[in-house]
Design a protein around this motif. Structure first.
Motif, PDB file in Angstrom:
ATOM      1  N   UNK A 241       9.183  -2.731   1.013  1.00 52.09           N
ATOM      2  CA  UNK A 241       9.476  -2.044  -0.211  1.00 52.09           C
ATOM      3  C   UNK A 241      10.404  -0.930   0.100  1.00 52.09           C
ATOM      4  N   UNK A 242      11.010  -0.284  -1.086  1.00 50.55           N
ATOM      5  CA  UNK A 242      11.988   0.744  -0.804  1.00 50.55           C
ATOM      6  C   UNK A 242      11.709   2.045  -0.679  1.00 50.55           C
ATOM      7  N   UNK A 243      10.238   2.270  -0.508  1.00 48.43           N
ATOM      8  CA  UNK A 243       9.888   3.750  -0.654  1.00 48.43           C
ATOM      9  C   UNK A 243       8.769   3.958   0.549  1.00 48.43           C
ATOM     10  N   UNK A 244       8.994   4.961   1.536  1.00 46.46           N
ATOM     11  CA  UNK A 244       7.954   5.123   2.651  1.00 46.46           C
ATOM     12  C   UNK A 244       6.717   5.565   2.242  1.00 46.46           C
ATOM     13  N   UNK A 245       6.800   6.230   1.236  1.00 42.20           N
ATOM     14  CA  UNK A 245       5.281   6.862   0.881  1.00 42.20           C
ATOM     15  C   UNK A 245       4.254   5.737   0.190  1.00 42.20           C
ATOM     16  N   UNK A 246       5.113   4.821  -0.585  1.00 41.56           N
ATOM     17  CA  UNK A 246       4.342   3.806  -1.061  1.00 41.56           C
ATOM     18  C   UNK A 246       4.139   2.706   0.017  1.00 41.56           C
ATOM     19  N   UNK A 247       4.869   2.686   1.135  1.00 42.72           N
ATOM     20  CA  UNK A 247       4.521   1.936   1.974  1.00 42.72           C
ATOM     21  C   UNK A 247       3.263   2.282   2.834  1.00 42.72           C
ATOM     22  N   UNK A 248       3.362   3.559   2.921  1.00 42.83           N
ATOM     23  CA  UNK A 248       2.097   4.087   3.662  1.00 42.83           C
ATOM     24  C   UNK A 248       0.867   4.003   2.898  1.00 42.83           C
ATOM     25  N   UNK A 249       0.625   3.914   1.516  1.00 41.29           N
ATOM     26  CA  UNK A 249      -0.165   3.890   0.614  1.00 41.29           C
ATOM     27  C   UNK A 249      -0.732   2.552   0.621  1.00 41.29           C
ATOM     28  N   UNK A 250       0.308   1.587   0.710  1.00 38.41           N
ATOM     29  CA  UNK A 250       0.099   0.099   0.909  1.00 38.41           C
ATOM     30  C   UNK A 250      -0.825  -0.170   2.278  1.00 38.41           C
ATOM     31  N   UNK A 251      -0.250   0.464   3.121  1.00 43.67           N
ATOM     32  CA  UNK A 251      -0.738   0.050   4.563  1.00 43.67           C
ATOM     33  C   UNK A 251      -2.528   0.644   4.636  1.00 43.67           C
ATOM     34  N   UNK A 252      -2.606   1.814   4.125  1.00 38.86           N
ATOM     35  CA  UNK A 252      -3.911   2.452   4.111  1.00 38.86           C
ATOM     36  C   UNK A 252      -4.847   1.282   3.201  1.00 38.86           C
ATOM     37  N   UNK A 253      -4.176   0.979   1.913  1.00 41.89           N
ATOM     38  CA  UNK A 253      -5.066  -0.052   1.181  1.00 41.89           C
ATOM     39  C   UNK A 253      -5.300  -1.388   1.910  1.00 41.89           C
ATOM     40  N   UNK A 254      -4.521  -2.000   2.789  1.00 38.56           N
ATOM     41  CA  UNK A 254      -4.662  -3.120   3.419  1.00 38.56           C
ATOM     42  C   UNK A 254      -5.885  -3.057   4.312  1.00 38.56           C
ATOM     43  N   UNK A 255      -6.527  -1.885   4.635  1.00 38.61           N
ATOM     44  CA  UNK A 255      -7.702  -1.990   5.630  1.00 38.61           C
ATOM     45  C   UNK A 255      -8.971  -2.091   4.974  1.00 38.61           C
ATOM     46  N   UNK A 256      -8.680  -2.101   3.551  1.00 38.75           N
ATOM     47  CA  UNK A 256      -9.996  -2.339   2.776  1.00 38.75           C
ATOM     48  C   UNK A 256     -10.121  -3.989   2.606  1.00 38.75           C
ATOM     49  N   UNK A 257      -9.269  -4.644   2.840  1.00 41.48           N
ATOM     50  CA  UNK A 257      -9.261  -6.289   2.922  1.00 41.48           C
ATOM     51  C   UNK A 257     -10.465  -6.762   3.633  1.00 41.48           C
ATOM     52  N   UNK A 258     -11.172  -7.835   3.306  1.00 41.43           N
ATOM     53  CA  UNK A 258     -11.786  -8.599   3.871  1.00 41.43           C
ATOM     54  C   UNK A 258     -11.282 -10.332   4.242  1.00 41.43           C
ATOM     55  N   UNK A 259     -11.000 -10.609   5.330  1.00 42.91           N
ATOM     56  CA  UNK A 259     -11.229  -9.802   6.664  1.00 42.91           C
ATOM     57  C   UNK A 259     -10.208  -8.737   6.631  1.00 42.91           C
ATOM     58  N   UNK A 260     -10.605  -7.612   7.293  1.00 40.89           N
ATOM     59  CA  UNK A 260      -9.718  -6.132   7.716  1.00 40.89           C
ATOM     60  C   UNK A 260      -8.943  -6.527   8.518  1.00 40.89           C
TER      61      UNK A 260
END
Length: 290
Positions: A10-29
């Motif tokens: 994606x083209x925005x670092x901050x949105x990338x960091x938010x997406x990276x954090x959201x990935x940690x809530x997946x199952x499997x994590x």
């Protein structure tokens, strides 16, 4: 054990960091995630997640869409001894008086060279990349010309190979190395110990010059900043205030097509070009403060 990677852009670092954090809530994590600027001048960021079992592709794409990212590319990484692979493929690097090598090549160190040991497991910033190679050559050129800096700092030090090289050439100088990543600081200290240089370089966790020890040590006679165009441009005004008159800055992490823009910013902040050299697609600038 298989390893799976899921990668999007994606083209925005901050949105990338938010997406990276959201990935940690997946199952499997995922057991690890990261956001990295793609060093091709595109302004894009890569978001990567690592899994020990196949991730849910639908959940990944829903997350990507909700954060303005592209489709996740999921791949299974072959089970391989990556350190052994790096050892096979990383040949020693010669940069002026410096010889950068892994312990598997310890018997190949030539006489009359300054050896710098960087283990294969810590392979980023070894000198094999054109940016590090360019910095080592610029350092070598300054030493050959008789430079005698007393205060030196490596900003964004990674493995600290540049700080170690400077400390080898100028053992009486105060040499410091900083990185925003605490893991990089730990790697730097481990490399110093491996080279029998423990305590010869002060390693600090800091963003740019933002550390009381760096503030107290300034102004510097020589600064290395092998980072990226954006941070280099942002650092230019502070670099001007932290470098002594006549001091030098060696800048890299700059794509060839970005070099003119970076040089222009530093000239506007009171620096003049002392040297410029390209290695592959990367340019290293040696700038002197007026």
């Amino acid at each position: 054990m298989p390893v799976y990677t899921a990668i999007t852009k994606l083209d925005d670092q901050r949105r990338g960091e938010v997406l990276s954090e959201a990935l940690e809530d997946l199952e499997p994590a995922p057991y690890g995630t990261g956001v990295f600027e793609i060093e091709d001048g595109s302004g894009l960021y890569e978001v990567t997640a690592y899994f020990e079992e196949a991730p849910d592709a639908v959940a990944l794409d829903l997350l990507a869409a909700s954060h303005g990212a592209g489709h996740f590319l999921v791949s299974e990484v072959p089970d391989e001894d990556w350190v052994a692979k790096v050892r096979r493929e990383l040949a020693p690097v010669e940069a002026g008086r410096f010889f950068v090598y892994g312990s598997h090549d310890a018997d190949r160190v030539p006489e009359g060279r300054i050896p710098l040991l960087i283990e294969a497991a810590m392979a980023f910033g070894t000198g094999h990349h054109g940016t590090t190679l360019g910095c080592l050559k610029a350092l070598d050129a300054q030493a050959t010309a008789g430079a005698m800096p007393a205060r030196i700092v490596d900003i964004g030090c990674g493995t600290a190979v540049l700080a170690m090289a400077a400390a080898k050439v100028w053992p009486e100088a105060r040499v410091m190395a900083s990185d925003i990543d605490v893991v990089a600081v730990e790697v730097a200290e481990a490399n110093l110990a491996a080279n029998g240089m423990a305590g010869q370089v002060e390693c600090l966790e800091a963003a740019g010059f933002e550390h009381e020890s760096l503030e107290a040590a300034a102004p510097f006679d020589l600064v290395f900043a092998n980072i990226l165009k954006g941070p280099l441009v942002a650092l230019a005004p502070e670099m001007a205030s932290k470098v002594a008159p006549g001091g030098r800055v060696i800048l890299s992490g700059i794509l060839n097509e970005q070099a003119d823009a970076v040089e222009t910013v530093y000239v506007a902040n009171g620096f003049a070009r002392a040297g410029r050299e390209s290695h592959g697609e990367w340019t290293t600038l040696d700038m002197q403060r007026g």
